[in-house]
Motif scaffolding. Structure first.
Motif: not given
Length: 421
Positions: A132-136
């Protein structure tokens, strides 16, 4: 001190910091971002950190509010600001459930503008939040979880596996016990990503050392009665029982192994993940002689003792390796924000990767290409009761495992970010 979830620990103040998205450069360009320049404007004018951990479950004793205390110490030691921008800290209870952890992380990113999440003391949650952190376009720093997938197929250019992993824990402990003649093994394993990874790494080490795997028993997280699993282990003919468990699960299993008389029969509990608070809860009469692998012990030297004393004044006891390393992880991140001149994830991560890690528990540490922090690890042994000089004088360092020997070789992790020769 108990702080309600989500409470700001430092006050708001006006300041200047770069708006997310202004920098479109990749990691290569970010690596040359001018160090020390004034922070440019960003919409919320705040550097905001989240600590997402088990605050109420089986791992709360070793993570929990102790991690929040350590993060707050790091922020206060940094001066409470980066340039003119205040640093804020929020925390949440992931409850060891991926949906709960993801819900908190998504809210923090989408609504509360958190810049980086630390802790993530559940392997399943850590994997999900790292993605999720990568996507955000945000940074995740896993301190508490052990799965090697974080630096394997699930690796991320914005993720760091900060403290330990299941490969490092299993390697030193299994090598030590097989070297003492404990060649036949049975595993009792927590039935989720962490336990599976730890059993897999432990079993591979047993076979690599010429040992034999006799079986394994999977148990749900939070199990209270281990009698059936212990009976299976005893009947298998094992000389060592690998406990791919943590927190209160591990404590309960060791106590019940003792009650069933396995230690008296020469069957060794092999702690795949053990912390000082676990030894304290088990007690030295039962735990004495147990070997396991750690990244920190409070009584190693003057610097570790000094930090422990400060931490204990706030939290009532010495820190676990997870709590101690939270201070280092947050401090390293804040230095990178300062030196990058922005809190945008890519230039900050480039700074984190380029800067050696040096603090009271880490010497010559570094972040490897796959996100794995390379640091020395320590083979520990629980003391005999008669050798203990005080309430928390529980362990001795058997030997140091240099960082370049402790962790899985880069070539074996299948991280897509790793350049192939």
């Amino acid at each position: 001190m108990t702080v309600p979830t989500g409470q700001r620990l430092l006050p708001d103040a006006s300041g200047a910091i770069r708006r997310r998205g202004v920098l479109a450069a990749g990691l290569a360009a970010a690596a040359i971002w001018p160090a020390g320049r004034a922070l440019a404007q960003r919409s919320d004018n705040v550097v905001k950190i989240g600590v997402l951990d088990d605050m109420s479950g089986p791992y709360a004793d070793q993570q929990g509010m102790g991690d929040v205390v350590a993060a707050r110490m790091a922020i206060e030691d940094f001066g409470g600001r980066v340039g003119d921008s205040p640093i804020e800290l929020v925390h949440g209870d992931l409850q060891n459930k991926p949906d709960v952890g993801m819900g908190i992380a998504r809210r923090w990113y989408d609504q509360e503008r958190v810049d980086a999440i630390f802790g993530l003391g559940s392997s399943a949650v850590a994997i999900a939040v790292q993605q999720l952190s990568r996507e955000k376009g945000r940074i995740s720093v896993t301190v508490g979880a052990g799965t090697t997938e974080l630096t394997g197929k699930a690796c991320s250019p914005l993720g760091v596996h900060w403290l330990y992993d299941n490969y490092a824990l299993a390697r030193a402990t299994v090598t030590a016990l097989t070297g003492e003649g404990k060649k036949r093994w049975f595993f009792i394993t927590s039935d989720y990503a962490f336990g599976h990874s730890l059993e897999q790494n432990g079993a591979a080490m047993v076979r690599a050392q010429g040992g034999e795997m006799l079986g394994a028993s999977r148990v749900p997280l939070g199990e209270a009665d281990y009698s059936a699993h212990i009976l299976r282990a005893a009947q298998s003919g094992a000389q060592a029982v690998g406990l791919a468990l943590a927190g209160t699960d591990f404590i309960n299993a060791v106590k019940q192994m003792s009650e069933f008389g396995l230690m008296r029969r020469g069957i060794q509990p092999a702690a795949m993940l053990c912390l000082i608070t676990n030894i304290k809860a088990i007690g030295l009469p039962t735990a004495q002689g147990m070997v396991f692998t750690e990244a920190y012990y409070w009584d190693q030297n003057e610097r570790t003792r000094a930090f422990s004393e400060r931490f204990a004044r706030l939290h009532g006891r010495p820190p676990t390796m997870m709590q101690a390393s939270m201070w280092g992880a947050v401090t390293h991140y804040l230095k990178a924000v300062r030196d990058a001149g922005t809190d945008a994830a890519e230039p900050v991560m480039a700074r984190m990767r380029a800067t050696p890690i040096e603090d009271f528990m880490t010497t010559n540490g570094r972040i490897r290409e796959d996100g794995r922090v390379i640091r020395d690890m320590y083979l520990m042994r629980a003391k005999r009761p008669q050798d203990s000089r005080g309430e928390w004088d529980l362990l001795e360092v058997v030997r140091t495992i240099p960082g370049d020997q402790a962790f899985r070789p880069l070539s074996e992790g299948d991280c897509p970010l790793v350049r192939r020769g």
